[in-house]
Design a protein around this motif. Structure first.
Motif, PDB file in Angstrom:
ATOM      1  N   UNK A  36      27.479 -20.977 -15.927  1.00 27.79           N
ATOM      2  CA  UNK A  36      27.033 -20.511 -14.619  1.00 27.79           C
ATOM      3  C   UNK A  36      26.335 -19.424 -14.096  1.00 27.79           C
ATOM      4  N   UNK A  37      26.719 -18.450 -14.914  1.00 24.12           N
ATOM      5  CA  UNK A  37      26.525 -17.101 -14.507  1.00 24.12           C
ATOM      6  C   UNK A  37      25.135 -16.572 -15.319  1.00 24.12           C
ATOM      7  N   UNK A  38      24.454 -17.642 -15.726  1.00 21.52           N
ATOM      8  CA  UNK A  38      23.110 -17.132 -16.630  1.00 21.52           C
ATOM      9  C   UNK A  38      22.138 -16.840 -15.328  1.00 21.52           C
ATOM     10  N   UNK A  39      21.107 -16.092 -15.591  1.00 20.80           N
ATOM     11  CA  UNK A  39      20.197 -15.809 -14.739  1.00 20.80           C
ATOM     12  C   UNK A  39      18.729 -15.739 -15.463  1.00 20.80           C
ATOM     13  N   UNK A  40      17.725 -15.626 -14.770  1.00 24.81           N
ATOM     14  CA  UNK A  40      16.426 -15.386 -15.252  1.00 24.81           C
ATOM     15  C   UNK A  40      16.254 -14.178 -15.955  1.00 24.81           C
ATOM     16  N   UNK A  41      16.976 -13.065 -15.362  1.00 23.67           N
ATOM     17  CA  UNK A  41      16.908 -11.871 -16.015  1.00 23.67           C
ATOM     18  C   UNK A  41      17.599 -11.858 -17.197  1.00 23.67           C
ATOM     19  N   UNK A  42      18.870 -12.512 -17.394  1.00 17.83           N
ATOM     20  CA  UNK A  42      19.346 -12.536 -18.751  1.00 17.83           C
ATOM     21  C   UNK A  42      18.564 -13.125 -19.683  1.00 17.83           C
ATOM     22  N   UNK A  43      18.026 -14.333 -19.246  1.00 12.83           N
ATOM     23  CA  UNK A  43      16.884 -14.848 -20.367  1.00 12.83           C
ATOM     24  C   UNK A  43      15.862 -14.024 -20.884  1.00 12.83           C
ATOM     25  N   UNK A  44      15.225 -13.234 -19.685  1.00 17.89           N
ATOM     26  CA  UNK A  44      14.124 -12.457 -20.037  1.00 17.89           C
ATOM     27  C   UNK A  44      14.628 -11.261 -21.121  1.00 17.89           C
ATOM     28  N   UNK A  45      15.995 -10.905 -20.921  1.00 19.68           N
ATOM     29  CA  UNK A  45      16.489  -9.749 -21.743  1.00 19.68           C
ATOM     30  C   UNK A  45      16.536 -10.299 -23.016  1.00 19.68           C
ATOM     31  N   UNK A  46      17.098 -11.671 -23.268  1.00 23.24           N
ATOM     32  CA  UNK A  46      17.243 -12.101 -24.601  1.00 23.24           C
ATOM     33  C   UNK A  46      16.033 -12.376 -25.224  1.00 23.24           C
ATOM     34  N   UNK A  47      15.044 -12.678 -24.433  1.00 24.87           N
ATOM     35  CA  UNK A  47      13.505 -12.961 -24.930  1.00 24.87           C
ATOM     36  C   UNK A  47      12.899 -11.652 -25.477  1.00 24.87           C
ATOM     37  N   UNK A  48      13.218 -10.443 -24.844  1.00 27.20           N
ATOM     38  CA  UNK A  48      12.910  -9.163 -25.215  1.00 27.20           C
ATOM     39  C   UNK A  48      13.651  -8.695 -26.422  1.00 27.20           C
ATOM     40  N   UNK A  49      14.778  -9.040 -26.534  1.00 23.64           N
ATOM     41  CA  UNK A  49      15.487  -8.813 -27.756  1.00 23.64           C
ATOM     42  C   UNK A  49      15.170  -9.458 -29.042  1.00 23.64           C
ATOM     43  N   UNK A  50      14.265 -10.533 -28.673  1.00 25.76           N
ATOM     44  CA  UNK A  50      13.832 -11.354 -29.898  1.00 25.76           C
ATOM     45  C   UNK A  50      14.775 -12.400 -30.141  1.00 25.76           C
ATOM     46  N   UNK A  51      15.447 -13.110 -29.359  1.00 32.14           N
ATOM     47  CA  UNK A  51      16.521 -14.134 -29.621  1.00 32.14           C
ATOM     48  C   UNK A  51      15.987 -15.326 -29.264  1.00 32.14           C
ATOM     49  N   UNK A  52      14.846 -15.304 -28.386  1.00 30.72           N
ATOM     50  CA  UNK A  52      14.192 -16.520 -28.154  1.00 30.72           C
ATOM     51  C   UNK A  52      12.797 -16.274 -27.871  1.00 30.72           C
TER      52      UNK A  52
END
Length: 179
Positions: free
Chosen positions: A10-26
């Protein structure tokens, strides 16, 4: 994509997803205009990352190493591979096995069908389907298997399996129309 993840995270955000993308995880695909397009595999990868962070407190470096070491798909998967591809915890997987919703094959191995089944179960539970309803689906499938096993011709069994699925879908739609 967020709608698919929020029931479990429930706490996932667009910012979190973008961060994970920036880290190369997705690495979602991009449209010509630059919009992200998340595939089912991307969402499952995110689910694994978020679960590993939340449930096992793993650092991103370790999660990345696990993802890189996990095959994308295989005809025979270990329990670890299955967990990595679906983001389920070992406890969740054990419960699904106790409920009869997942049955490992010889040597405790799993298949890509098991991955698909777990992803389907996750989506269904995210939409509010309870465990007892999933067990009823399992029971119905078991009844169909009993009927199908009475036929010895492989081609007939395949054809009948498809027909059972079609008939089931039609009966569900007809029942919904009547209600």
């Amino acid at each position: 994509m967020l709608a698919q993840l929020r029931p479990e995270f429930p706490d996932v955000t667009i910012s979190k997803i973008r961060f994970l993308e920036a880290e190369g995880l997705v690495r979602p695909a991009r449209t010509a205009s630059g919009y992200r397009q998340f595939s089912t595999a991307d969402v499952e990868r995110l689910r694994f990352v978020l679960s590993a962070q939340r449930d096992r407190y793993l650092p991103l470096k370790v999660i990345r190493e696990q993802l890189d070491a996990t095959p994308v798909d295989s005809g025979s998967l270990s329990r670890f591979d299955l967990l990595a591809q679906t983001g389920f915890s070992a406890e969740q997987l054990a419960q699904l096995e106790r409920d009869g919703l997942l049955r490992p094959g010889p040597g405790g191995r799993f298949t890509s069908d098991d991955v698909t089944a777990l992803r389907t179960i996750r989506t269904m539970t995210g939409l509010g389907v309870e465990r007892e309803h999933l067990r009823a689906v399992r029971a119905a499938a078991d009844h169909e298997v009993v009927v199908l096993k009475s036929f010895s011709d492989t081609e007939t069994v395949r054809e009948l399996a498809g027909l059972f699925t079609s008939l089931h879908s039609m009966l569900v739609r007809a029942g919904l129309r009547q209600s």
